[in-house]
Design a protein around this motif. Structure first.
Motif, PDB file in Angstrom:
ATOM      1  N   GLY A  20       0.791  -1.221   0.000  1.00 16.87           N
ATOM      2  CA  GLY A  20       0.000   0.000   0.000  1.00 16.87           C
ATOM      3  C   GLY A  20       0.825   1.275   0.000  1.00 16.87           C
ATOM      4  N   LYS A  21       2.030   1.218  -0.549  1.00 21.80           N
ATOM      5  CA  LYS A  21       2.917   2.392  -0.560  1.00 21.80           C
ATOM      6  C   LYS A  21       3.019   2.968  -1.968  1.00 21.80           C
ATOM      7  CE  LYS A  21       5.708   0.711   3.312  1.00 21.80           C
ATOM      8  NZ  LYS A  21       7.072   0.302   3.759  1.00 21.80           N
ATOM      9  N   ASP A  22       3.118   4.286  -2.040  1.00 21.80           N
ATOM     10  CA  ASP A  22       3.230   4.953  -3.334  1.00 21.80           C
ATOM     11  C   ASP A  22       4.587   4.677  -3.963  1.00 21.80           C
ATOM     12  OD1 ASP A  22       0.723   6.052  -3.182  1.00 21.80           O
ATOM     13  OD2 ASP A  22       1.403   7.909  -2.250  1.00 21.80           O
ATOM     14  N   ARG A  23       4.578   4.497  -5.283  1.00 22.89           N
ATOM     15  CA  ARG A  23       5.794   4.299  -6.051  1.00 22.89           C
ATOM     16  C   ARG A  23       5.899   5.398  -7.106  1.00 22.89           C
ATOM     17  NH1 ARG A  23       7.888  -0.944  -5.320  1.00 22.89           N
ATOM     18  NH2 ARG A  23       9.175  -0.643  -7.181  1.00 22.89           N
ATOM     19  N   LEU A  24       7.106   5.781  -7.446  1.00 26.64           N
ATOM     20  CA  LEU A  24       7.364   6.772  -8.483  1.00 26.64           C
ATOM     21  C   LEU A  24       7.849   6.067  -9.740  1.00 26.64           C
ATOM     22  CD1 LEU A  24       9.327   9.438  -6.391  1.00 26.64           C
ATOM     23  CD2 LEU A  24       6.892   9.432  -6.938  1.00 26.64           C
ATOM     24  N   THR A  25       7.292   6.444 -10.889  1.00 26.94           N
ATOM     25  CA  THR A  25       7.748   5.907 -12.167  1.00 26.94           C
ATOM     26  C   THR A  25       8.745   6.891 -12.775  1.00 26.94           C
ATOM     27  OG1 THR A  25       5.648   4.753 -12.504  1.00 26.94           O
ATOM     28  CG2 THR A  25       7.037   5.093 -14.443  1.00 26.94           C
ATOM     29  N   ILE A  26       9.925   6.410 -13.112  1.00 21.72           N
ATOM     30  CA  ILE A  26      11.044   7.267 -13.512  1.00 21.72           C
ATOM     31  C   ILE A  26      11.732   6.691 -14.742  1.00 21.72           C
ATOM     32  CG2 ILE A  26      13.319   8.146 -12.774  1.00 21.72           C
ATOM     33  CD1 ILE A  26      12.302   7.850  -9.868  1.00 21.72           C
ATOM     34  N   SER A  27      12.243   7.566 -15.595  1.00 18.35           N
ATOM     35  CA  SER A  27      13.091   7.122 -16.701  1.00 18.35           C
ATOM     36  C   SER A  27      14.310   8.035 -16.793  1.00 18.35           C
ATOM     37  CB  SER A  27      12.317   7.131 -18.028  1.00 18.35           C
ATOM     38  OG  SER A  27      11.899   8.438 -18.362  1.00 18.35           O
ATOM     39  N   PHE A  28      15.413   7.463 -17.242  1.00 18.49           N
ATOM     40  CA  PHE A  28      16.616   8.263 -17.484  1.00 18.49           C
ATOM     41  C   PHE A  28      17.536   7.501 -18.421  1.00 18.49           C
ATOM     42  CE2 PHE A  28      17.956   5.627 -13.905  1.00 18.49           C
ATOM     43  CZ  PHE A  28      19.261   5.283 -14.238  1.00 18.49           C
ATOM     44  N   TYR A  29      18.490   8.209 -18.993  1.00 17.51           N
ATOM     45  CA  TYR A  29      19.506   7.583 -19.826  1.00 17.51           C
ATOM     46  C   TYR A  29      20.779   8.387 -19.726  1.00 17.51           C
ATOM     47  CZ  TYR A  29      18.924  11.336 -23.249  1.00 17.51           C
ATOM     48  OH  TYR A  29      18.888  12.572 -23.851  1.00 17.51           O
ATOM     49  N   ARG A  30      21.873   7.778 -20.082  1.00 16.54           N
ATOM     50  CA  ARG A  30      23.141   8.499 -20.140  1.00 16.54           C
ATOM     51  C   ARG A  30      24.091   7.723 -21.052  1.00 16.54           C
ATOM     52  NH1 ARG A  30      25.730  12.205 -16.851  1.00 16.54           N
ATOM     53  NH2 ARG A  30      23.695  13.231 -16.908  1.00 16.54           N
ATOM     54  N   TYR A  31      24.609   8.398 -22.061  1.00 15.50           N
ATOM     55  CA  TYR A  31      25.655   7.804 -22.888  1.00 15.50           C
ATOM     56  C   TYR A  31      26.983   7.959 -22.154  1.00 15.50           C
ATOM     57  CZ  TYR A  31      22.629   7.084 -26.903  1.00 15.50           C
ATOM     58  OH  TYR A  31      21.633   6.624 -27.737  1.00 15.50           O
ATOM     59  N   ALA A  32      27.718   6.869 -22.031  1.00 17.35           N
ATOM     60  CA  ALA A  32      28.997   6.881 -21.329  1.00 17.35           C
ATOM     61  C   ALA A  32      29.792   5.659 -21.774  1.00 17.35           C
ATOM     62  CB  ALA A  32      28.774   6.841 -19.818  1.00 17.35           C
ATOM     63  N   HIS A  33      31.061   5.614 -21.422  1.00 13.52           N
ATOM     64  CA  HIS A  33      31.895   4.462 -21.765  1.00 13.52           C
ATOM     65  C   HIS A  33      31.930   3.522 -20.560  1.00 13.52           C
ATOM     66  CE1 HIS A  33      33.140   6.258 -25.513  1.00 13.52           C
ATOM     67  NE2 HIS A  33      33.538   7.350 -24.877  1.00 13.52           N
ATOM     68  N   ILE A  34      31.297   2.364 -20.698  1.00 10.40           N
ATOM     69  CA  ILE A  34      31.259   1.378 -19.629  1.00 10.40           C
ATOM     70  C   ILE A  34      32.157   0.205 -20.036  1.00 10.40           C
ATOM     71  CG2 ILE A  34      29.802  -0.202 -18.316  1.00 10.40           C
ATOM     72  CD1 ILE A  34      27.490   1.732 -18.733  1.00 10.40           C
ATOM     73  N   GLY A  35      33.232   0.002 -19.291  1.00 11.96           N
ATOM     74  CA  GLY A  35      34.216  -1.009 -19.663  1.00 11.96           C
ATOM     75  C   GLY A  35      33.673  -2.427 -19.617  1.00 11.96           C
ATOM     76  N   ASN A  36      32.976  -2.776 -18.528  1.00 10.05           N
ATOM     77  CA  ASN A  36      32.437  -4.126 -18.373  1.00 10.05           C
ATOM     78  C   ASN A  36      30.949  -4.024 -18.022  1.00 10.05           C
ATOM     79  OD1 ASN A  36      31.703  -6.766 -17.467  1.00 10.05           O
ATOM     80  ND2 ASN A  36      33.865  -7.215 -17.075  1.00 10.05           N
ATOM     81  N   PRO A  37      30.071  -4.014 -19.022  1.00 11.51           N
ATOM     82  CA  PRO A  37      28.636  -3.859 -18.773  1.00 11.51           C
ATOM     83  C   PRO A  37      28.054  -4.941 -17.862  1.00 11.51           C
ATOM     84  CG  PRO A  37      29.123  -3.551 -21.106  1.00 11.51           C
ATOM     85  CD  PRO A  37      30.372  -4.083 -20.466  1.00 11.51           C
ATOM     86  N   GLN A  38      28.582  -6.169 -17.922  1.00 12.27           N
ATOM     87  CA  GLN A  38      28.034  -7.245 -17.099  1.00 12.27           C
ATOM     88  C   GLN A  38      28.285  -6.989 -15.614  1.00 12.27           C
ATOM     89  OE1 GLN A  38      26.170  -9.999 -18.276  1.00 12.27           O
ATOM     90  NE2 GLN A  38      25.709 -10.113 -16.076  1.00 12.27           N
ATOM     91  N   ILE A  39      29.495  -6.576 -15.278  1.00 16.30           N
ATOM     92  CA  ILE A  39      29.801  -6.261 -13.881  1.00 16.30           C
ATOM     93  C   ILE A  39      28.964  -5.083 -13.413  1.00 16.30           C
ATOM     94  CG2 ILE A  39      31.591  -5.374 -12.331  1.00 16.30           C
ATOM     95  CD1 ILE A  39      33.616  -7.037 -13.833  1.00 16.30           C
ATOM     96  N   PHE A  40      28.834  -4.065 -14.264  1.00 18.09           N
ATOM     97  CA  PHE A  40      28.027  -2.897 -13.925  1.00 18.09           C
ATOM     98  C   PHE A  40      26.574  -3.301 -13.725  1.00 18.09           C
ATOM     99  CE2 PHE A  40      25.661   1.002 -15.353  1.00 18.09           C
ATOM    100  CZ  PHE A  40      25.957   1.762 -14.229  1.00 18.09           C
ATOM    101  N   ARG A  41      26.077  -4.186 -14.603  1.00 13.78           N
ATOM    102  CA  ARG A  41      24.700  -4.671 -14.497  1.00 13.78           C
ATOM    103  C   ARG A  41      24.477  -5.352 -13.152  1.00 13.78           C
ATOM    104  NH1 ARG A  41      22.249  -9.563 -13.091  1.00 13.78           N
ATOM    105  NH2 ARG A  41      20.115  -9.504 -13.881  1.00 13.78           N
ATOM    106  N   ASN A  42      25.408  -6.217 -12.759  1.00 12.04           N
ATOM    107  CA  ASN A  42      25.270  -6.938 -11.498  1.00 12.04           C
ATOM    108  C   ASN A  42      25.300  -5.989 -10.302  1.00 12.04           C
ATOM    109  OD1 ASN A  42      25.181  -9.262 -13.005  1.00 12.04           O
ATOM    110  ND2 ASN A  42      27.282  -9.879 -12.561  1.00 12.04           N
ATOM    111  N   HIS A  43      26.155  -4.982 -10.377  1.00 14.95           N
ATOM    112  CA  HIS A  43      26.228  -3.977  -9.313  1.00 14.95           C
ATOM    113  C   HIS A  43      24.885  -3.265  -9.161  1.00 14.95           C
ATOM    114  CE1 HIS A  43      27.513  -0.494  -6.984  1.00 14.95           C
ATOM    115  NE2 HIS A  43      27.017   0.276  -7.935  1.00 14.95           N
ATOM    116  N   LEU A  44      24.288  -2.865 -10.272  1.00 22.41           N
ATOM    117  CA  LEU A  44      22.991  -2.188 -10.227  1.00 22.41           C
ATOM    118  C   LEU A  44      21.921  -3.109  -9.651  1.00 22.41           C
ATOM    119  CD1 LEU A  44      22.788  -0.264 -13.633  1.00 22.41           C
ATOM    120  CD2 LEU A  44      23.479   0.611 -11.400  1.00 22.41           C
ATOM    121  N   PHE A  45      21.925  -4.370 -10.078  1.00 25.68           N
ATOM    122  CA  PHE A  45      20.877  -5.284  -9.624  1.00 25.68           C
ATOM    123  C   PHE A  45      20.918  -5.441  -8.103  1.00 25.68           C
ATOM    124  CE2 PHE A  45      18.415  -8.968  -8.755  1.00 25.68           C
ATOM    125  CZ  PHE A  45      17.472  -9.052  -9.780  1.00 25.68           C
ATOM    126  N   VAL A  46      22.086  -5.647  -7.552  1.00 23.45           N
ATOM    127  CA  VAL A  46      22.221  -5.827  -6.102  1.00 23.45           C
ATOM    128  C   VAL A  46      21.735  -4.581  -5.361  1.00 23.45           C
ATOM    129  CG1 VAL A  46      23.867  -6.124  -4.218  1.00 23.45           C
ATOM    130  CG2 VAL A  46      24.086  -7.512  -6.273  1.00 23.45           C
TER     131      VAL A  46
END
Length: 356
Positions: A20-46
């Motif tokens: 029963g708690k309010d949630r905010l719907t958000i979008s964003f993007y950023r072009y950048a140089h990501i050396g290892n997308p898989q490691i970055f992905r895992n960091h975000l997920f955790v």
């Protein structure tokens, strides 16, 4: 450590209702140089799973593209985490005009070749040589200029329910389809016209503006923050709203109403309507526009054939669905032969364009 969803969409929906708690719907993007997308992905997920973030996020060597929802009470912690990542510090967050606690029901963070499928070879041009970003006020002035070519960088099913007045709306299924078509059809105006582009949140225009500068367009502009931020600025500054209809969004809501104008029609009876639905037959799932009357008559299906399928036992339906790939065919709503009503032909700017 668990780096994927363990709950189904229905289970998550029940938990959201229970909380029963309010949630905010958000979008964003950023072009950048990501050396290892898989490691970055895992960091975000955790980090984001701990904050109960849900959404659809794409990560690639070229950056990040995110549409998500977060509990309002966790927003500050979420923002602090973004700011702790050097290239995401103070990134512009497009917060939805209309919130829905169930806009997303899973956290999906995927590694992709690109954060937007554009079909371009980025090595052939400078992706940082972008067009001029303009806010709502300057955008309104630009699109009233007779020397402006206003182009909608979205797909046909998005612009059909809403667009800026006098916009050129390419009749395309994907972003990559539109890039060369626009360049070819407007090639005579590379020197003398202002090319002004807009999209949902700005990400498609970000890449397109650099591409068109590379292709020789001298005056290239893009709407900063897209339709989402334009609407927010218009309300905050008391500006004239020049967007007609709804803004299509890629979550459970499917759209946000920007103006009271209904500029599209039910694909089954032709009555004014701008409500997108997916066919109730899971083996079809076609995205199309359906009014309440047709929804009742057709059992929320796109055709009588699909209507017959959903009347079958669920186990039989599952057998029929085996091996069927819906892919992007679900977006070919206006072209599907099963839909009775077809959009009446408009006076074209060219063979590939429609101007409204």
């Amino acid at each position: 450590m668990q780096l994927y969803n363990t709950l189904s969409a229905k289970e998550r929906e029940a938990l959201i209702e229970e909380a029963g708690k309010d949630r905010l719907t958000i979008s964003f993007y950023r072009y950048a140089h990501i050396g290892n997308p898989q490691i970055f992905r895992n960091h975000l997920f955790v980090a984001w799973d701990a904050l109960d973030v849900l959404g659809r996020i794409y990560v690639a060597h070229e950056g990040i593209n995110a549409q998500l929802s977060v509990p309002a009470e966790n927003f500050d912690a979420f923002k602090a985490h973004l700011d702790s990542i050097s290239f995401l510090e103070n990134v512009r967050l497009n917060i939805a005009i209309e919130h829905d606690n169930k806009s997303f029901l899973k956290l999906k963070i995927k590694v992709r070749d690109k954060i937007v499928a554009d079909g371009l070879n980025d090595d052939t041009f400078d992706v940082t040589d972008k067009g001029i970003h303009v806010g709502a006020e300057q955008f309104n002035e630009l699109i009233e200029d007779p020397d402006t070519l206003l182009v909608d960088m979205r797909n046909h099913y998005e612009s059909e329910i809403g667009h800026f007045k006098n916009a050129i709306t390419p009749d395309v299924d994907t972003f990559r389809d539109s890039l060369d078509i626009i360049e070819q059809q407007l090639s005579d105006h590379k020197e003398d016209k202002k090319l002004v582009m807009y999209c949902t949140g700005g990400i498609r225009c970000e890449k397109a503006s650099a591409y068109y500068r590379h292709k020789g367009f001298k005056q290239v502009y893009q709407l900063e923050g897209g339709i989402i931020d334009y609407t927010r600025q218009v309300k905050a500054k008391g500006l004239e709203n020049k967007f007609m209809g709804k803004n299509f969004v890629f979550d459970q809501r499917r759209s946000e109403r920007i103006s009271d104008d209904i500029i599209s029609n039910c694909h089954q009876c032709g009555e004014p309507c701008d409500t997108h639905v997916n066919c109730a037959n899971e083996a079809c799932h076609l995205l199309f526009i359906q009014c309440e009357s047709c929804a009742e008559k057709m059992d929320h299906c796109c055709s009588h054939e699909c209507q017959e399928v959903i009347a079958l036992p669920e186990e039989v339906q599952k057998e029929l669905r085996k091996g069927i790939s819906k892919s992007n065919k679900i977006f070919k709503k206006g072209r599907s032969e099963v839909l009775v009503y077809k959009k009446p032909p408009q006076e074209p700017v060219s063979n590939s364009f429609t101007s409204h």
